[in-house]
Scaffold this motif. Structure first.
Motif, PDB file in Angstrom:
ATOM      1  N   ARG A 164     -47.389 113.115 -76.831  1.00  0.00           N
ATOM      2  CA  ARG A 164     -47.220 113.169 -75.322  1.00  0.00           C
ATOM      3  C   ARG A 164     -48.619 112.238 -74.738  1.00  0.00           C
ATOM      4  NH1 ARG A 164     -46.726 119.097 -73.433  1.00  0.00           N
ATOM      5  NH2 ARG A 164     -47.106 118.302 -71.386  1.00  0.00           N
ATOM      6  N   ALA A 210     -42.610 115.610 -73.576  1.00  0.00           N
ATOM      7  CA  ALA A 210     -43.267 116.811 -73.133  1.00  0.00           C
ATOM      8  C   ALA A 210     -42.127 117.709 -72.462  1.00  0.00           C
ATOM      9  CB  ALA A 210     -44.409 116.415 -71.913  1.00  0.00           C
ATOM     10  N   ARG A 211     -42.173 118.961 -72.726  1.00  0.00           N
ATOM     11  CA  ARG A 211     -41.452 119.936 -72.161  1.00  0.00           C
ATOM     12  C   ARG A 211     -41.671 120.212 -70.777  1.00  0.00           C
ATOM     13  NH1 ARG A 211     -38.429 122.602 -75.997  1.00  0.00           N
ATOM     14  NH2 ARG A 211     -37.496 123.343 -74.199  1.00  0.00           N
ATOM     15  N   SER A 212     -42.880 120.035 -70.397  1.00  0.00           N
ATOM     16  CA  SER A 212     -43.320 120.537 -69.112  1.00  0.00           C
ATOM     17  C   SER A 212     -44.587 119.674 -68.700  1.00  0.00           C
ATOM     18  CB  SER A 212     -43.530 122.022 -69.020  1.00  0.00           C
ATOM     19  OG  SER A 212     -44.744 122.232 -69.882  1.00  0.00           O
ATOM     20  N   GLY A 213     -44.900 119.757 -67.400  1.00  0.00           N
ATOM     21  CA  GLY A 213     -46.388 119.067 -67.166  1.00  0.00           C
ATOM     22  C   GLY A 213     -47.500 119.961 -67.253  1.00  0.00           C
ATOM     23  N   LEU A 214     -48.462 119.427 -67.465  1.00  0.00           N
ATOM     24  CA  LEU A 214     -49.884 120.176 -68.016  1.00  0.00           C
ATOM     25  C   LEU A 214     -50.777 120.087 -66.611  1.00  0.00           C
ATOM     26  CD1 LEU A 214     -50.908 118.709 -71.383  1.00  0.00           C
ATOM     27  CD2 LEU A 214     -49.648 121.017 -70.643  1.00  0.00           C
TER      28      LEU A 214
END
Length: 228
Positions: A164, A210-214
Motif C-alpha cells: 500500500r 488498503a482496506r482502510s485509511g491510516l
C-alpha cells in the motif's frame, strides 16, 4: 664476491624472519571460530537477559575460557559494539536473501520481515540507546547499508503495486521492533509461535489494496532517527 654472498645470505635470513611474523599476524581459523562463538553467545544472552549479563556467562555459553573472551573483547562496550555490528550485517543479509528467493517484491518484503523477527532486533534497541557509541564510523556505515537495503526492498514492493502507498519503511521497522522486544529475563516460552502469527497479521495490513485509511503520515527512517 664474499660481500655479495653475505648480503644475499642476510637478505634471505631477513625474509625468512619476516615471513613467520606476517603469518603470525593472520588470525588462525580456530581463533576466528572462537570470536564468532563469543559474538553469537553474547547476542543470544543480550536478547534474553539484556546487555548487563555477566561476561563469564557469555564465555561459558560460547564454550571458551574467560581469557579467550577478554583477548578478543577487552571490555563490555567492545563486545556490545561487535554484537550490534553483527546483527546489522545479518539483517542486511536477510534483505538480500529474501530478494533472491522471491520474484514478487511484496513476498520478498514479507519473507524479510519474518527473517528479521527471528533476529530479535527489538531486543537491541535498549543496547543501542546507551551501551554503544552510535557515532562510531563502523556503526554509521553498517547502518547506512542496512537502511539502504530495506528502503530499496520497500520501494520495489510499492512500485510493483503489492505494498500500500500510505506506509513508510519506518512503519515496518516499528512493527518489527515492537514485536521482537521481550522484557529482559522474562522471555515468553511461546515467543516464536506468536510473534510470526501476529507479524503475518500485520503484514497483511501492509498489502495493497488498503482496506482502510491510516491516520497520520507514513513513518520514515528520519522519523525513527529523531525519536532515538
Amino acid at each position: 664476491m664474499i660481500s655479495s654472498s653475505v648480503t644475499a645470505t642476510a637478505t634471505a635470513s631477513d625474509a625468512a624472519t619476516a615471513a613467520p611474523e606476517r603469518r603470525a599476524t593472520r588470525p588462525r581459523a580456530d581463533a576466528l571460530r572462537n570470536r564468532e562463538r563469543i559474538v553469537t553467545a553474547a547476542r543470544e544472552m543480550f536478547v534474553e537477559f539484556g546487555p548487563d549479563v555477566p561476561l563469564d556467562e557469555v564465555a561459558r555459553r560460547a564454550g571458551v575460557g574467560n581469557a579467550t573472551l577478554y583477548r578478543n573483547f577487552p571490555d563490555r562496550p567492545a563486545l556490545v559494539h561487535e554484537v550490534v555490528l553483527s546483527v546489522m550485517r545479518r539483517i542486511t543479509a536477510r534483505v538480500e536473501e529474501a530478494s533472491a528467493a522471491e520474484a514478487d517484491p511484496f513476498a520478498a518484503l514479507v519473507r524479510f520481515a519474518h527473517a528479521a523477527a527471528d533476529e530479535r532486533i527489538g531486543a537491541l534497541c535498549p543496547i543501542l540507546s546507551g551501551a554503544v557509541e552510535k557515532d562510531h564510523p563502523d556503526l554509521i556505515a553498517e547502518g547506512h547499508r542496512l537502511e539502504t537495503s530495506v528502503q530499496g526492498l520497500f520501494e520495489r514492493a510499492q512500485a510493483a503495486g503489492g505494498l500500500r502507498a500510505d506506509v513508510g519503511v519506518g512503519d515496518l521497522l516499528v512493527v518489527l521492533s515492537q514485536l521482537t522486544r521481550p522484557l529482559p529475563g522474562t522471555g515468553c516460552p511461546d515467543f516464536d509461535r506468536f510473534v510470526h502469527r501476529h507479524l503475518q497479521l500485520l503484514m497483511d495490513g501492509f498489502a495493497a489494496p488498503a482496506r482502510s485509511g491510516l491516520p497520520g503520515s507514513p513513518a520514515t527512517l528520519e522519523d525513527l532517527r529523531t525519536v532515538s
